[in-house]
Design an enzyme around this catalytic site. Structure first.
Site, PDB file in Angstrom:
ATOM      1  N   HIS A 158     -60.911 -22.408  -0.380  1.00 20.32           N
ATOM      2  CA  HIS A 158     -61.060 -21.495  -1.523  1.00 20.32           C
ATOM      3  C   HIS A 158     -62.510 -21.157  -1.840  1.00 20.32           C
ATOM      4  CE1 HIS A 158     -57.475 -24.144  -2.016  1.00 20.32           C
ATOM      5  NE2 HIS A 158     -56.918 -22.965  -1.842  1.00 20.32           N
ATOM      6  N   CYS A 159     -63.337 -21.074  -0.791  1.00 13.87           N
ATOM      7  CA  CYS A 159     -64.769 -20.736  -0.962  1.00 13.87           C
ATOM      8  C   CYS A 159     -65.460 -21.708  -1.913  1.00 13.87           C
ATOM      9  CB  CYS A 159     -64.969 -19.311  -1.483  1.00 13.87           C
ATOM     10  SG  CYS A 159     -64.235 -18.049  -0.476  1.00 13.87           S
ATOM     11  N   ALA A 160     -64.958 -22.930  -2.024  1.00  9.19           N
ATOM     12  CA  ALA A 160     -65.552 -23.896  -2.965  1.00  9.19           C
ATOM     13  C   ALA A 160     -65.620 -25.268  -2.279  1.00  9.19           C
ATOM     14  CB  ALA A 160     -64.728 -23.950  -4.250  1.00  9.19           C
TER      15      ALA A 160
END
Ligand SMILES: Cc1ncc(COP(=O)(O)O)c(C=O)c1O
Length: 380
Positions: A337-339
């Protein structure tokens, strides 16, 4: 398709948004300009109308302080690159999306800034006191996401805002997961820079977003060019919002965004959030019954948005997401999740989790069908 990926972008949009896009594209899709023909003025009016709506919704200090962007990432880059100076120190957190952490890490690696990344607790909440302790004399900016896009946890934006103001540090809030879902008062929260997408909770089309810049902030122009007026000036005109808006804007998208904002206001933000949170609560209760499923994040539903992430002991997230899509026509979002930092912190790196994020148009039946599919796939 049962669409449960609203944290990435909302779908479907309200009918009024489709109608606004169609109408605007057919009747008014000219290049906006303050000194132009009737259609150019109509397009300019659409931008103004949306800015007024945003200013009212977020209680900003003036519609002109909202500069339209391509998305939230664009707004965040505009803020970081326009505000930070060589030698500045920035405080951020391990919950942040790559659109916050990548530009900051790139500046850190270039030796331009120094960076402190404070850690959230194991449920995904940041303690404001840790932020306070991380502020040093060289700190110019605190950058905080309003809600985690992985865990759905709301962060203490008011407390951190008070701390930033007390220490005379600029305060940036990334509202990618809360704009249109959680009421936000920019002035009461002491927010100086506010980045948000138009295409998630505000229910506008992709290609929309904005950056709010409070009057006390000194920012450099991000992209320079034509502004639809004042062509004689050899450099970017100092007047807001034109100072930050060179080039032909996505006026069609903004016309759709205005309709999305109107819809959200008519429905009520609290009503939308409680609907989405109730659906995640229902999902969580049912996942509790399944062996081998682990849900992450604090369970305090008053402090959450409608996003929930879990993993299965039997199938990696990517595989599970792929099966839900291919065999059941259910859209969820597996992975990191791009995190990446928060996944590392909670022990879900590198496989990631399966994220479920219902929107205003999902139903209890959608959740029950997801759970039935999970039972079938995982055999629990
Ligand atoms: C917390 C957070 N910040 C920033 C972004 C980037 O938003 P955009 O896709 O509009 O660039 C996202 C997107 O999912 C997000 O969840």
């Amino acid at each position: 398709m049962i669409y449960l990926d609203n944290a990435a972008t909302s779908f479907p949009k309200p009918e009024v948004v489709y109608q606004a896009l169609d109408r605007f594209a057919r009747e008014s899709l000219a290049n906006p300009g303050r000194a132009g023909h009737k259609m150019a003025l109509a397009a300019e009016h659409a931008l103004d109308d949306c800015r007024h709506r945003l200013n009212q919704l977020f209680r900003g200090s003036g519609p002109e302080r909202f500069a339209f962007t391509l998305n939230c990432t664009d707004a965040l880059n505009m803020a970081f690159k326009g505000v930070l100076k060589s030698g500045d120190h920035v405080v951020t957190t391990d919950l942040e999306h790559n659109s916050v952490s990548r530009p900051l890490v790139a500046m850190e690696r270039a030796g331009f800034i120094t960076l402190t990344r404070v850690t959230a607790d194991s449920g995904g909440s940041v303690d404001p006191d840790i932020v306070r302790k991380a502020i040093i004399p060289k700190t110019r900016l605190v950058a905080l996401g309003h809600a985690s896009n992985v865990l759905g946890t709301l962060q203490p934006v008011a407390e951190v805002g008070r701390i930033a103001r007390e220490r005379d540090v600029l305060y940036l809030v990334d509202a990618a997961q809360t704009a249109g879902v959680v009421p936000i008062d920019l002035q009461a929260l002491h927010i100086d820079l506010f980045a948000f997408p138009g295409h998630k909770g505000l229910l506008g089309p992709t290609g929309t977003g904005a950056l709010y810049v409070a009057p006390r902030v000194k920012i450099g122009a991000w992209r320079e060019g034509g502004t639809g007026g004042d062509s004689s000036n050899p450099t970017q005109p100092a007047e807001y919002p034109y100072f930050l808006e060179g080039g032909t804007p996505n006026v069609l998208g903004v016309a759709g965004l205005a309709a999305g904002i109107q819809y959200v206001e008519e429905q009520g933000l609290d009503r939308i959030r409680s609907h989405e949170v109730r659906l995640t609560e229902r999902l969580w209760r049912q996942l509790d019954e399944l062996d081998g499923v682990e849900v992450f994040g604090h369970r305090d539903f008053d402090q959450r948005v409608g996003t929930l992430s879990f993993r299965s002991a039997t199938l990696p997230a990517a595989e599970l997401g792929g099966i839900l899509d291919q065999a059941f026509d259910i859209a969820v979002r597996p992975g990191l999740h791009c995190a990446p930092y928060i996944h590392k912190a909670i022990g879900s790196y590198p496989d990631g989790l399966v994220r479920v994020s219902p929107g205003p148009f999902n139903t209890e039946e959608d959740i029950d069908r997801l759970v039935a599919a999970l039972k079938e796939v995982t055999g629990f």
